[in-house]
Design a protein around this motif. Structure first.
Motif, PDB file in Angstrom:
ATOM      1  N   ALA A 304       0.829  -1.200   0.000  1.00 57.91           N
ATOM      2  CA  ALA A 304       0.000   0.000   0.000  1.00 57.91           C
ATOM      3  C   ALA A 304       0.867   1.256   0.000  1.00 57.91           C
ATOM      4  O   ALA A 304       0.526   2.262  -0.646  1.00 57.91           O
ATOM      5  CB  ALA A 304      -0.928  -0.002   1.209  1.00 57.91           C
ATOM      6  N   GLN A 307       2.120   1.736  -3.570  1.00 57.31           N
ATOM      7  CA  GLN A 307       1.063   2.249  -4.445  1.00 57.31           C
ATOM      8  C   GLN A 307       0.775   3.723  -4.162  1.00 57.31           C
ATOM      9  O   GLN A 307       0.585   4.525  -5.086  1.00 57.31           O
ATOM     10  CB  GLN A 307      -0.202   1.416  -4.257  1.00 57.31           C
ATOM     11  N   THR A 308       0.761   4.087  -2.891  1.00 59.85           N
ATOM     12  CA  THR A 308       0.502   5.478  -2.531  1.00 59.85           C
ATOM     13  C   THR A 308       1.625   6.384  -3.035  1.00 59.85           C
ATOM     14  O   THR A 308       1.369   7.465  -3.589  1.00 59.85           O
ATOM     15  CB  THR A 308       0.348   5.618  -1.009  1.00 59.85           C
ATOM     16  N   SER A 311       1.314   6.933  -6.706  1.00 63.45           N
ATOM     17  CA  SER A 311       0.191   7.800  -7.057  1.00 63.45           C
ATOM     18  C   SER A 311       0.495   9.272  -6.811  1.00 63.45           C
ATOM     19  O   SER A 311      -0.173  10.152  -7.368  1.00 63.45           O
ATOM     20  CB  SER A 311      -1.057   7.401  -6.260  1.00 63.45           C
ATOM     21  N   SER A 433       1.131  14.680   2.209  1.00 67.16           N
ATOM     22  CA  SER A 433      -0.138  14.350   1.564  1.00 67.16           C
ATOM     23  C   SER A 433      -1.091  13.649   2.533  1.00 67.16           C
ATOM     24  O   SER A 433      -0.680  12.777   3.319  1.00 67.16           O
ATOM     25  CB  SER A 433       0.101  13.444   0.360  1.00 67.16           C
ATOM     26  N   LYS A 435      -3.024  11.417   1.740  1.00 65.83           N
ATOM     27  CA  LYS A 435      -3.181  10.031   1.288  1.00 65.83           C
ATOM     28  C   LYS A 435      -2.534   9.020   2.229  1.00 65.83           C
ATOM     29  O   LYS A 435      -2.865   7.832   2.214  1.00 65.83           O
ATOM     30  CB  LYS A 435      -2.632   9.860  -0.119  1.00 65.83           C
ATOM     31  N   TRP A 436      -1.583   9.457   3.049  1.00 63.99           N
ATOM     32  CA  TRP A 436      -0.929   8.533   3.969  1.00 63.99           C
ATOM     33  C   TRP A 436      -1.821   8.198   5.172  1.00 63.99           C
ATOM     34  O   TRP A 436      -1.617   7.181   5.826  1.00 63.99           O
ATOM     35  CB  TRP A 436       0.401   9.123   4.479  1.00 63.99           C
ATOM     36  N   LEU A 439      -3.499   4.700   5.773  1.00 63.61           N
ATOM     37  CA  LEU A 439      -2.643   3.522   5.912  1.00 63.61           C
ATOM     38  C   LEU A 439      -2.439   3.214   7.388  1.00 63.61           C
ATOM     39  O   LEU A 439      -2.061   4.082   8.164  1.00 63.61           O
ATOM     40  CB  LEU A 439      -1.291   3.754   5.241  1.00 63.61           C
TER      41      LEU A 439
END
Length: 440
Positions: A304, A307-308, A311, A433, A435-436, A439
């Motif tokens: 993961a 992938q992050t 991205s 970001s 986005k983390w 996780l």
């Protein structure tokens, strides 16, 4: 490399590739943290305990490859130099076997090692028995007429089928470790054997070769045999073209039944610690956290993280290759058309208790409370012209995201471009970001 396996200049290089877990446990509390160690240090291995996390911040204390890195030396050093002693150092140990009550003495281990080696001359003999701490080993300097070479064997237990057992016999990632050859195979008795041919220094600044064999049995025996083409692993001139034993001979030595018998003689519970559970970093993954202290949350999934990271890359940057660990660490080799550039990231939960060690008064605090520290300097492995740019962040919930980029596709090869493929602003944008956050 991941955040808990740091190599910084010559001293930390000693730690990253081949310092042992047990020596780390003894030396850990004496190291002082430094920013380069904190942001660039070695393989995280899952962050199972608070003890492991605390070790992460002491300038490479948890390091060493890798690194459970393939080919790492298992000799559990003692002494005043905190585990950086030469394999040829120490007072000679008599080699005659001695009577005992089931224990195997250091003299017996040295005697066994000498019997398993080809004909030649032996000097600098030293060993530690199964009743001594931290763990047993034997070492000699062996000369078959072609020059002296250090040979050492270390013995330990690992939990059968565990991640630690797998790590000891898994060939390292070439993006993180430079070597000539490595194979990992399953033997007829279901033991796993790794044969490794590499170098003492990852940047090859000295031509000292280090070859090794690691065997893990279904019963949890771990035998590690290492050899060098010099009379000591470090600080000794190269004395022969290659280490004295071929890979076939290494296999014969590491698979000898006598080592398993010796491991069976190691006390099951010395001083309340179950030695069979020690991992490649010398920590006990089954140990209980201190009373009233919560256990560390599980680390973010490595896939993961990869992938992050992908991205969040700028559109003009393509991914050439990728890798990482099962948890907390991933890397990408990217190219923006100007050459390969290694980018690596660690995502670590619950780092609040060491925040003061990671982020000083000069750290920036964002409106949401996130702290940011940056650094630009030379690559920690000393490869020619390599620079490392880093952005280190910690959220208010203790989640740490640290990202580094290099102007080379690997950390130990010469620079292939003037600067990393990502700017400091881009690294900062990635590290901060949202986005983390999902996780876990």
């Amino acid at each position: 490399m991941p955040v808990e396996d740091h190599e910084s200049h010559d001293v930390d290089t000693d730690l990253f590739e081949d310092r042992l877990g047990i020596a780390m446990r003894q030396a850990g509390d004496s190291f002082e943290a430094d920013r380069s160690g904190l942001v660039a240090a070695g393989a995280v291995r899952g962050r199972r305990l608070l003890l492991r996390r605390r070790a992460a911040v002491v300038g490479g204390v948890a390091a060493v490859a890798l690194v459970g890195v393939g080919g790492t030396l298992l000799v559990p050093w003692g002494g005043a130099d905190n585990g950086r002693q030469s394999v040829a150092a120490g007072r000679s140990t008599p080699t005659a076997p001695a009577e005992n009550d089931g224990k195997v003495s250091g003299a017996e281990l040295v005697h066994t090692l000498k019997k398993l080696l080809p004909k030649g001359e032996f000097t600098e003999e030293h060993g530690r028995g199964t009743d001594a701490e931290p763990l047993p080993y034997a070492q000699v300097v062996f000369d078959d007429g072609k020059g002296p070479g250090a040979v050492s064997v270390g013995l330990n237990r690992v939990e059968p089928g565990s991640e630690q057992a797998r790590q000891w016999t898994e060939c390292p990632d070439r993006a993180r470790v430079s070597y000539d050859r490595c194979t990992s195979s399953r033997l007829s008795d279901n033991s796993t054997l790794m044969l490794f041919q590499g170098y003492e220094y990852p940047d090859r600044r000295v031509d000292t070769k280090r070859w090794s064999a690691d065997l893990v049995t279904p019963q949890g025996h771990h035998i590690s045999v290492s050899e060098w083409n010099a009379a000591a692993e470090k600080d000794a001139p190269v004395s022969r073209a290659n280490p004295p034993l071929s890979t076939d001979q290494l296999k014969q030595v590491v698979t000898a039944p006598a080592w398993r018998t010796a491991i069976d003689a190691i006390p099951k519970n010395p001083k309340g610690q179950d030695s069979k559970s020690q991992d490649p970093k010398g920590q006990d993954p089954n140990a209980q956290a201190p009373e009233n202290t919560p256990t560390t949350p599980p680390g973010a999934d490595g896939a993961a993280i990869s992938q992050t990271l992908a991205s969040l890359l700028p559109k003009n940057v393509g991914v050439v290759s990728k890798g990482g660990q099962e948890t907390e660490y991933a890397y990408l080799v990217v190219d923006d058309g100007k050459g390969k550039s290694l980018v690596q990231v660690n995502v670590q939960p619950d780092m609040s208790d060491v925040e003061h060690e990671l982020f000083g008064a000069d750290a920036e605090t964002l409106p949401d409370g996130t702290k940011v520290a940056t650094s630009q300097g030379r690559g920690e492995k000393g490869a020619t012209g390599v620079v490392m740019w880093t952005v280190d962040t910690i959220r208010t919930d203790g989640r740490r995201v640290v990202i580094s980029a290099f102007n080379s596709g690997t950390q130990d090869s010469a620079a292939t471009r003037e600067t990393p493929a990502l700017t400091m602003d881009q690294l900062r944008e990635i590290a901060t970001s949202p986005k983390w956050q999902p996780l876990g």
